[in-house]
Design an enzyme around this catalytic site. Structure first.
Site, PDB file in Angstrom:
ATOM      1  N   SER A   1       0.833  -1.196   0.000  1.00 33.49           N
ATOM      2  CA  SER A   1       0.000   0.000   0.000  1.00 33.49           C
ATOM      3  C   SER A   1       0.871   1.250   0.000  1.00 33.49           C
ATOM      4  O   SER A   1       1.963   1.253   0.594  1.00 33.49           O
ATOM      5  CB  SER A   1      -0.879   0.003   1.257  1.00 33.49           C
TER       6      SER A   1
ATOM      7  N   LYS B   1       2.471  -3.377   5.616  1.00 39.58           N
ATOM      8  CA  LYS B   1       2.491  -3.294   4.153  1.00 39.58           C
ATOM      9  C   LYS B   1       3.905  -3.119   3.607  1.00 39.58           C
ATOM     10  O   LYS B   1       4.196  -3.520   2.478  1.00 39.58           O
ATOM     11  CB  LYS B   1       1.579  -2.151   3.686  1.00 39.58           C
TER      12      LYS B   1
ATOM     13  N   TYR C   1      -0.631  -0.664  10.021  1.00 40.37           N
ATOM     14  CA  TYR C   1      -0.910  -1.047   8.636  1.00 40.37           C
ATOM     15  C   TYR C   1       0.303  -0.731   7.743  1.00 40.37           C
ATOM     16  O   TYR C   1       0.719  -1.554   6.912  1.00 40.37           O
ATOM     17  CB  TYR C   1      -2.148  -0.264   8.191  1.00 40.37           C
TER      18      TYR C   1
HETATM   19  P1  NAD Z   1     -12.017  -5.205   1.782  1.00 40.00           P
HETATM   20  O1  NAD Z   1     -12.249  -4.985   3.224  1.00 40.00           O
HETATM   21  O2  NAD Z   1     -13.105  -4.885   0.828  1.00 40.00           O
HETATM   22  O3  NAD Z   1     -11.567  -6.708   1.517  1.00 40.00           O
HETATM   23  C1  NAD Z   1     -10.693  -7.389   2.354  1.00 40.00           C
HETATM   24  C2  NAD Z   1     -11.187  -8.805   2.490  1.00 40.00           C
HETATM   25  O4  NAD Z   1     -10.250  -9.542   3.294  1.00 40.00           O
HETATM   26  C3  NAD Z   1     -12.532  -8.908   3.201  1.00 40.00           C
HETATM   27  O5  NAD Z   1     -13.436  -9.651   2.410  1.00 40.00           O
HETATM   28  C4  NAD Z   1     -12.219  -9.603   4.508  1.00 40.00           C
HETATM   29  O6  NAD Z   1     -13.270 -10.439   4.976  1.00 40.00           O
HETATM   30  C5  NAD Z   1     -10.988 -10.419   4.139  1.00 40.00           C
HETATM   31  N1  NAD Z   1     -10.196 -10.749   5.310  1.00 40.00           N
HETATM   32  C6  NAD Z   1      -9.835  -9.927   6.311  1.00 40.00           C
HETATM   33  N2  NAD Z   1      -9.130 -10.606   7.238  1.00 40.00           N
HETATM   34  C7  NAD Z   1      -9.032 -11.882   6.794  1.00 40.00           C
HETATM   35  C8  NAD Z   1      -8.395 -13.038   7.307  1.00 40.00           C
HETATM   36  N3  NAD Z   1      -7.747 -12.997   8.470  1.00 40.00           N
HETATM   37  N4  NAD Z   1      -8.467 -14.169   6.590  1.00 40.00           N
HETATM   38  C9  NAD Z   1      -9.138 -14.215   5.414  1.00 40.00           C
HETATM   39  N5  NAD Z   1      -9.779 -13.158   4.887  1.00 40.00           N
HETATM   40  C10 NAD Z   1      -9.714 -11.996   5.572  1.00 40.00           C
HETATM   41  O7  NAD Z   1     -10.696  -4.366   1.436  1.00 40.00           O
HETATM   42  P2  NAD Z   1      -9.972  -4.037   0.042  1.00 40.00           P
HETATM   43  O8  NAD Z   1      -9.895  -2.574  -0.059  1.00 40.00           O
HETATM   44  O9  NAD Z   1     -10.528  -4.846  -1.063  1.00 40.00           O
HETATM   45  O10 NAD Z   1      -8.483  -4.516   0.379  1.00 40.00           O
HETATM   46  C11 NAD Z   1      -7.845  -5.620  -0.241  1.00 40.00           C
HETATM   47  C12 NAD Z   1      -6.362  -5.492  -0.030  1.00 40.00           C
HETATM   48  O11 NAD Z   1      -5.866  -4.324  -0.694  1.00 40.00           O
HETATM   49  C13 NAD Z   1      -5.945  -5.338   1.421  1.00 40.00           C
HETATM   50  O12 NAD Z   1      -4.741  -6.038   1.657  1.00 40.00           O
HETATM   51  C14 NAD Z   1      -5.716  -3.858   1.567  1.00 40.00           C
HETATM   52  O13 NAD Z   1      -4.861  -3.553   2.625  1.00 40.00           O
HETATM   53  C15 NAD Z   1      -5.132  -3.541   0.211  1.00 40.00           C
HETATM   54  N6  NAD Z   1      -5.222  -2.146  -0.175  1.00 40.00           N
HETATM   55  C16 NAD Z   1      -6.408  -1.595  -0.520  1.00 40.00           C
HETATM   56  C17 NAD Z   1      -6.448  -0.267  -0.917  1.00 40.00           C
HETATM   57  C18 NAD Z   1      -7.711   0.382  -1.365  1.00 40.00           C
HETATM   58  O14 NAD Z   1      -7.649   1.521  -1.854  1.00 40.00           O
HETATM   59  N7  NAD Z   1      -8.861  -0.273  -1.244  1.00 40.00           N
HETATM   60  C19 NAD Z   1      -5.276   0.503  -0.936  1.00 40.00           C
HETATM   61  C20 NAD Z   1      -4.070  -0.089  -0.582  1.00 40.00           C
HETATM   62  C21 NAD Z   1      -4.050  -1.425  -0.225  1.00 40.00           C
END
Ligand code: NAD
Length: 303
Positions: free
Chosen positions: A152, A169, A165
């Site tokens: 991230s 990351k 976080y």
């Molecule tokens: P989200 O919350 O929509 O999806 C995350 C999913 O991970 C959820 O469905 C949740 O149930 C699942 N999860 C959480 N803990 C878990 C565990 N211990 N075991 C199995 N499943 C688990 O979030 P997102 O935005 O889709 O994020 C996805 C990834 O992208 C993450 O790693 C997040 O840190 C990263 N990220 C997202 C963004 C963004 O802009 N959305 C930016 C940077 C990084």
């Protein structure tokens, strides 16, 4: 040549929602057999439910694809091993692993409990480690593997309230750097995605109009590239709102101080030269830094 995944088996963690869901659908659409992993908890990691992952499986099947769900908590190695064993029993291989599952427990560092710090490290870093460990020897034996870490911008560049976080990351990038070196001889490529997209993680921090531009699908097309046979290795692909870039760590060439000159004042005096970015290099291994400094010292001895 177009990118396809027929006969490829992919495990995507956290694929019940958000980006993971989008990656799963994109891979399935191009022929991959998909394991939809999700614990099904809330954004802060509390609770659990199989519903979201099951919905994604049903959607893939309705489109003619193959998928099953598994509710392993990625932070629990036994549960992850069970998921990988079920994948092996069903499809006999694991070609692609996308470490995507994630949670948030944001607070300024002064207000953060260590329990919240540890949980975030457990899910993001140890979750990626557990899943990678469970598939690593399978990929080595197959002489094929494509692994994607999810990093991230908060880790690479910092974000107020996200020490836990951000640390997690950045840690997955350190994990990637060495894994890519160790996996190279077995055709295992390891890359990282730095996404930005509208999901439940970001929906309350950005205006709806901006979220509307930041589609999950635009990020998933980048993931498809990282899962391909011709994927690069050890690349950080940044993706969001249809924009794509790479991120790298560089080191300045630096300076050399002879023994008599090695004091903090001289380092301060030469700060401009030592931080001059004009001869920046990305170093391929940790040893390259030692090599650079020792070469400077040896050149000085000879002169
Ligand atoms: P989200 O919350 O929509 O999806 C995350 C999913 O991970 C959820 O469905 C949740 O149930 C699942 N999860 C959480 N803990 C878990 C565990 N211990 N075991 C199995 N499943 C688990 O979030 P997102 O935005 O889709 O994020 C996805 C990834 O992208 C993450 O790693 C997040 O840190 C990263 N990220 C997202 C963004 C963004 O802009 N959305 C930016 C940077 C990084």
């Amino acid at each position: 040549m177009s990118i396809g995944f027929s006969d490829r088996v992919a495990i995507i963690t956290g694929a019940g929602n958000g980006l993971g869901r989008s990656h799963a659908l994109a891979l399935a659409e191009r022929g991959a057999k998909v394991v939809v992993n999700d614990l099904g908890g809330a954004r802060d990691g509390t609770g659990a439910s199989p519903a979201a992952a099951e919905e994604v499986v049903e959607k893939i099947k309705a489109l003619g694809g193959e998928a099953f769900s598994h509710s392993a908590d990625v932070a629990n190695f036994e549960e992850v091993q069970d998921m990988v064993a079920e994948t092996q029993a069903k499809w006999g291989r694991v070609d692609i692993l996308i470490n995507n599952a994630g949670i948030l427990r944001d607070k300024s560092f002064s207000n953060m409990d260590l329990a919240d710090f540890r949980l975030v490290i457990d899910v993001h870093l140890m979750g990626s480690v557990n899943c990678t460990k469970a598939v690593w020897n399978i990929m080595r034996a197959q002489n094929y593997g494509r692994i994607v870490m999810t990093t991230s911008a908060s880790g690479m560049y910092g974000n107020f309230g996200q020490t836990n976080y951000g640390a997690a990351k950045m840690a997955v990038l350190g994990f990637m750097n060495t894994l890519a070196l160790e996996g190279g001889k077995n055709n295992i490529h390891v890359n990282a995605l730095a996404p930005t997209a509208g999901t439940r993680m970001t929906e309350d921090i950005l205006p709806a109009q901006i979220i509307g531009l930041m589609t999950q699908e635009s990020v998933s097309v980048g993931v498809l590239l990282l899962c391909d046979e011709d994927a690069p290795t050890r690349t950080i692909l940044c993706a969001g709102a249809g924009g794509y870039a790479t991120a790298s760590m560089f080191e300045t060439d630096g300076i050399f101080l002879s023994k008599a000159d090695q004091n903090p004042e001289n380092i301060r005096n030469q700060w401009q030269s030592l931080s001059d970015t004009s001869k920046n290099k990305a170093l391929l291994t940790g040893g390259k830094q030692t090599e650079k400094f020792v070469m400077k010292a040896m050149a000085n001895m000879q002169s």
